[in-house]
Design a protein around this motif. Structure first.
Motif, PDB file in Angstrom:
ATOM      1  N   PHE A 178      -5.344  -5.088  -4.650  1.00  0.00           N
ATOM      2  CA  PHE A 178      -5.826  -4.100  -3.678  1.00  0.00           C
ATOM      3  C   PHE A 178      -4.673  -3.175  -3.340  1.00  0.00           C
ATOM      4  O   PHE A 178      -3.554  -3.629  -3.100  1.00  0.00           O
ATOM      5  CB  PHE A 178      -6.391  -4.738  -2.401  1.00  0.00           C
ATOM      6  CG  PHE A 178      -7.225  -3.748  -1.629  1.00  0.00           C
ATOM      7  CD1 PHE A 178      -8.528  -3.474  -2.027  1.00  0.00           C
ATOM      8  CD2 PHE A 178      -6.692  -3.046  -0.553  1.00  0.00           C
ATOM      9  CE1 PHE A 178      -9.291  -2.516  -1.353  1.00  0.00           C
ATOM     10  CE2 PHE A 178      -7.461  -2.094   0.124  1.00  0.00           C
ATOM     11  CZ  PHE A 178      -8.760  -1.836  -0.276  1.00  0.00           C
ATOM     12  N   ASP A 179      -4.986  -1.873  -3.335  1.00  0.00           N
ATOM     13  CA  ASP A 179      -3.960  -0.860  -3.061  1.00  0.00           C
ATOM     14  C   ASP A 179      -4.291  -0.113  -1.777  1.00  0.00           C
ATOM     15  O   ASP A 179      -5.072   0.835  -1.780  1.00  0.00           O
ATOM     16  CB  ASP A 179      -3.872   0.111  -4.247  1.00  0.00           C
ATOM     17  CG  ASP A 179      -2.796   1.180  -4.044  1.00  0.00           C
ATOM     18  OD1 ASP A 179      -1.967   1.019  -3.112  1.00  0.00           O
ATOM     19  OD2 ASP A 179      -2.788   2.160  -4.807  1.00  0.00           O
ATOM     20  N   THR A 180      -3.710  -0.585  -0.677  1.00  0.00           N
ATOM     21  CA  THR A 180      -3.898   0.147   0.591  1.00  0.00           C
ATOM     22  C   THR A 180      -2.999   1.371   0.631  1.00  0.00           C
ATOM     23  O   THR A 180      -3.157   2.237   1.499  1.00  0.00           O
ATOM     24  CB  THR A 180      -3.498  -0.720   1.804  1.00  0.00           C
ATOM     25  OG1 THR A 180      -2.076  -1.016   1.701  1.00  0.00           O
ATOM     26  CG2 THR A 180      -4.277  -2.019   1.872  1.00  0.00           C
ATOM     27  N   ILE A 234       0.256   4.687   3.898  1.00  0.00           N
ATOM     28  CA  ILE A 234      -1.117   4.179   3.783  1.00  0.00           C
ATOM     29  C   ILE A 234      -2.126   5.252   3.373  1.00  0.00           C
ATOM     30  O   ILE A 234      -1.985   6.418   3.739  1.00  0.00           O
ATOM     31  CB  ILE A 234      -1.522   3.484   5.111  1.00  0.00           C
ATOM     32  CG1 ILE A 234      -2.727   2.566   4.920  1.00  0.00           C
ATOM     33  CG2 ILE A 234      -1.764   4.530   6.215  1.00  0.00           C
ATOM     34  CD1 ILE A 234      -2.864   1.532   6.030  1.00  0.00           C
ATOM     35  N   LYS A 235      -3.134   4.847   2.651  1.00  0.00           N
ATOM     36  CA  LYS A 235      -4.188   5.743   2.188  1.00  0.00           C
ATOM     37  C   LYS A 235      -5.160   6.032   3.327  1.00  0.00           C
ATOM     38  O   LYS A 235      -5.312   5.205   4.226  1.00  0.00           O
ATOM     39  CB  LYS A 235      -4.968   5.073   1.045  1.00  0.00           C
ATOM     40  CG  LYS A 235      -4.235   4.982  -0.272  1.00  0.00           C
ATOM     41  CD  LYS A 235      -5.124   4.326  -1.329  1.00  0.00           C
ATOM     42  CE  LYS A 235      -4.391   4.199  -2.653  1.00  0.00           C
ATOM     43  NZ  LYS A 235      -4.059   5.466  -3.291  1.00  0.00           N
ATOM     44  N   PRO A 236      -5.873   7.167   3.249  1.00  0.00           N
ATOM     45  CA  PRO A 236      -6.943   7.409   4.216  1.00  0.00           C
ATOM     46  C   PRO A 236      -8.061   6.366   4.063  1.00  0.00           C
ATOM     47  O   PRO A 236      -8.220   5.779   2.990  1.00  0.00           O
ATOM     48  CB  PRO A 236      -7.446   8.815   3.865  1.00  0.00           C
ATOM     49  CG  PRO A 236      -6.774   9.234   2.621  1.00  0.00           C
ATOM     50  CD  PRO A 236      -5.710   8.251   2.278  1.00  0.00           C
ATOM     51  N   THR A 288       5.293   4.454  -0.878  1.00  0.00           N
ATOM     52  CA  THR A 288       4.902   3.084  -1.248  1.00  0.00           C
ATOM     53  C   THR A 288       3.528   3.051  -1.924  1.00  0.00           C
ATOM     54  O   THR A 288       3.100   2.010  -2.410  1.00  0.00           O
ATOM     55  CB  THR A 288       4.880   2.140  -0.025  1.00  0.00           C
ATOM     56  OG1 THR A 288       3.882   2.607   0.901  1.00  0.00           O
ATOM     57  CG2 THR A 288       6.239   2.096   0.664  1.00  0.00           C
ATOM     58  N   ASP A 289       2.847   4.214  -1.948  1.00  0.00           N
ATOM     59  CA  ASP A 289       1.551   4.296  -2.628  1.00  0.00           C
ATOM     60  C   ASP A 289       1.710   4.602  -4.129  1.00  0.00           C
ATOM     61  O   ASP A 289       0.750   4.525  -4.880  1.00  0.00           O
ATOM     62  CB  ASP A 289       0.680   5.359  -1.954  1.00  0.00           C
ATOM     63  CG  ASP A 289      -0.779   5.249  -2.338  1.00  0.00           C
ATOM     64  OD1 ASP A 289      -1.156   4.210  -2.924  1.00  0.00           O
ATOM     65  OD2 ASP A 289      -1.540   6.197  -2.040  1.00  0.00           O
ATOM     66  N   ALA A 290       2.916   4.957  -4.544  1.00  0.00           N
ATOM     67  CA  ALA A 290       3.154   5.122  -5.988  1.00  0.00           C
ATOM     68  C   ALA A 290       3.693   3.783  -6.496  1.00  0.00           C
ATOM     69  O   ALA A 290       4.837   3.666  -6.936  1.00  0.00           O
ATOM     70  CB  ALA A 290       4.132   6.261  -6.242  1.00  0.00           C
ATOM     71  N   GLU A 291       2.834   2.748  -6.382  1.00  0.00           N
ATOM     72  CA  GLU A 291       3.277   1.365  -6.587  1.00  0.00           C
ATOM     73  C   GLU A 291       3.014   0.842  -7.991  1.00  0.00           C
ATOM     74  O   GLU A 291       3.690  -0.067  -8.454  1.00  0.00           O
ATOM     75  CB  GLU A 291       2.599   0.450  -5.550  1.00  0.00           C
ATOM     76  CG  GLU A 291       1.212  -0.067  -5.928  1.00  0.00           C
ATOM     77  CD  GLU A 291       0.161   1.013  -6.090  1.00  0.00           C
ATOM     78  OE1 GLU A 291       0.353   2.127  -5.553  1.00  0.00           O
ATOM     79  OE2 GLU A 291      -0.856   0.768  -6.771  1.00  0.00           O
ATOM     80  N   GLY A 292       2.012   1.432  -8.668  1.00  0.00           N
ATOM     81  CA  GLY A 292       1.648   0.902  -9.989  1.00  0.00           C
ATOM     82  C   GLY A 292       2.820   0.992 -10.950  1.00  0.00           C
ATOM     83  O   GLY A 292       3.110   0.061 -11.714  1.00  0.00           O
TER      84      GLY A 292
END
Ligand code: BES
Ligand code: MN
Ligand code: ZN
Length: 496
Positions: free
Chosen positions: A266-268, A273-275, A343-347
């Protein structure tokens, strides 16, 4: 759904599916049905817009003397375009139409197509494969569904000139369908059910097929120096895992081929954080590793004559008091340091260590990674093609060819030094975002910094992992995109 192959003859009763080519050219079986019903099929065609095109269908409930519950006429398009994909789609459309009509079982009468690109047995097998793919449904959590809302079809008998040869041609396709359906199941499961440990356990289940499986936990990964992958998972209460699968169907000494998947269960977005709107889609941010696991199932299931490694980096990206912060600097297994600005560029952070580990340990002939990596690839290519990035023209060409042949197309995108510069950092060896422009390319450049001389390709599958609409062999939901493509890549170039 049970698929059988039988003789090409008209059954006494039940539901029938027959075919016509473009310009209303009825197959021999369709003509026989028409004759038995005193021209009811011809009259229905005359009273409709059915032309025999590859999307046309006509349902005749209890026609003529009523001996058949229903007769379904499907268009196949032009004879010269009758190939594996066309007949696969026809099999899928047969299932959808039969379910729509409430049929429980049916006979599909598939006459040889003169001037087509397939022989009868291969065509029948492909029709069965398409039927299996379209017959898939993820409904285990629909506990209150009424019978009339459920699909009715439980079995299909495909009539063909050579049933024995069709059965033989169908056997490996049946295993391939098992793999595709497993991938679809994995991406469809919600993140409270599928998290790193349970996804790794799904990989472990492949031991039954002879796959060797190892699961590394955080302790082992820390010892290996995988600071990049571990940083992503550190905000989650679920332990990060690295799933390593090996299928040894080739020679003892043969170098393996390797597939590596992004498995963010899961990618929050983490602290970046994502909307809230649409965040539920991020349950399928493990799609890349879902493909790798389903592919291993298909290859082992059909006993592919090739050594294959499948690696999945499994993490959950959560915000918490323990989570990684923007600005943190992590050290990857390669020794390169990364400034995590988002931190959303996690892949890419997960794949950095998974790719390095794979090439370091297995010295593969090639590495292909799959990842729902960027929203930008959806802006570029929509939901029709996945993005293909590669350091090797031969590998890229083979992947593009395989994808086209199975209906999972990949569009090559550029790589280059100028893009690579966009991820240089003042504080570390690189940063994990490259600015507004070319978001999918800078993500690929990031991955390439963790690939040495080995031929490598990255498939950005963010736009193709989930479908919002039904397609002939893909019910809406998890698609399994990539399994057929890479199975074909292996079969065409790396077996025997
Ligand atoms: N998992 C997402 C990419 C994604 C978006 C997949 C939509 C499927 C559908 C990825 O981890 C991500 O968040 N990427 C960011 C990168 C950005 C922060 C540089 C994106 O695409 O916005
Ligand atoms: Mn993300
Ligand atoms: Zn993600």
């Amino acid at each position: 759904m049970k698929i059988r192959f039988s003789k090409l003859e008209l059954p006494k009763d039940g539901s029938l599916v027959v075919f016509a080519l473009k310009d209303k050219a009825l197959s021999a079986s369709a003509q026989a049905v028409d004759k038995a019903l005193d021209g009811a099929v011809s009259r229905a065609i005359a009273a409709s817009r059915f032309k025999g095109g590859g999307g046309d269908s006509l349902v005749l409930p209890s026609p003529g003397d009523g001996r058949w519950e229903r007769v379904i006429l499907l268009g196949l398009g032009k004879a010269e375009e009758f190939d594996a994909l066309a007949v696969q789609n026809a099999g899928g459309r047969a299932v959808a139409t039969l379910n729509g009509a409430g049929a429980k079982s049916a006979a599909v009468l598939l006459d040889p197509v003169e001037g087509g690109k397939l022989d009868g047995a291969e065509a029948a097998a492909r029709a069965g494969f398409g039927a299996r793919l379209r017959g898939y449904r993820f409904d285990k959590y629909r506990t209150k569904e009424k019978a009339e809302q459920k699909p009715t079809l439980t079995g299909l008998a495909i009539g063909t000139a050579d049933a024995k040869a069709a059965r033989k041609a169908f056997a490996p396709l049946d295993k391939l369908a098992d793999g595709v359906c497993m991938t679809r199941d994995l991406v469809s499961e919600p993140a409270n059910i599928i998290y790193p440990e349970t996804l790794a356990a799904e990989g472990e289940a492949l031991r039954d097929l002879g796959v060797e499986v190892e699961v590394l936990g955080e302790k082992e990964m820390r010892e290996l120096g995988m600071g990049s992958l571990l940083g992503v998972g550190q905000g989650s209460t679920r332990e990060s895992k690295l799933l390593v699968m090996q299928w040894r169907g080739g020679g003892e000494k043969d170098q393996p081929v390797a597939f590596v998947g992004k498995g963010v269960t899961f990618d929050t977005g983490g602290i970046s954080i994502k909307p809230a709107g649409g965040m539920e889609d991020m349950k399928w941010d493990m799609g890349g590793s879902g493909v790798v696991i389903g592919l291993m199932k298909a290859l082992a299931g059909r006993k592919a004559k090739c050594n294959v490694v499948g690696v999945a980096g499994l993490v959950e990206n959560m915000p918490s008091g323990a989570a990684q912060r923007p600005g943190d600097i992590v050290t990857s297994m390669s020794g390169q340091t990364i400034e995590v600005l988002n931190t959303d560029a996690e892949g890419r952070l997960v794949l950095a260590d998974a790719l390095w580990y794979t090439q370091d340990r297995f010295k593969p002939k090639f590495m292909v990674n799959l990842a729902t990596l960027t929203g930008a690839i959806i802006i570029a290519l929509g939901n029709e093609n996945c993005g293909l990035f590669s350091n090797n023209d031969e590998l890229a060409g083979r992947i593009a060819e395989a994808g086209k042949a199975v209906g999972e197309p990949a569009w090559r995108m550029p790589l280059g030094n100028a893009y690579d510069k966009q991820i240089d950092s003042d504080a570390a060896d690189m940063k994990n975002i490259g600015g507004r422009g070319a978001g999918s390319i800078t993500a690929a450049q990031f991955l390439q910094r963790f690939v040495n001389d080995v031929p490598w390709a990255h498939l950005d599958i963010a736009g193709v992992t989930w479908s919002k609409k039904d397609k002939p062999t893909v019910p809406k939901g998890g698609t399994g995109f990539g399994v057929q493509m890479l199975n074909r890549l292996v079969a065409e170039h790396y077996e025997g």
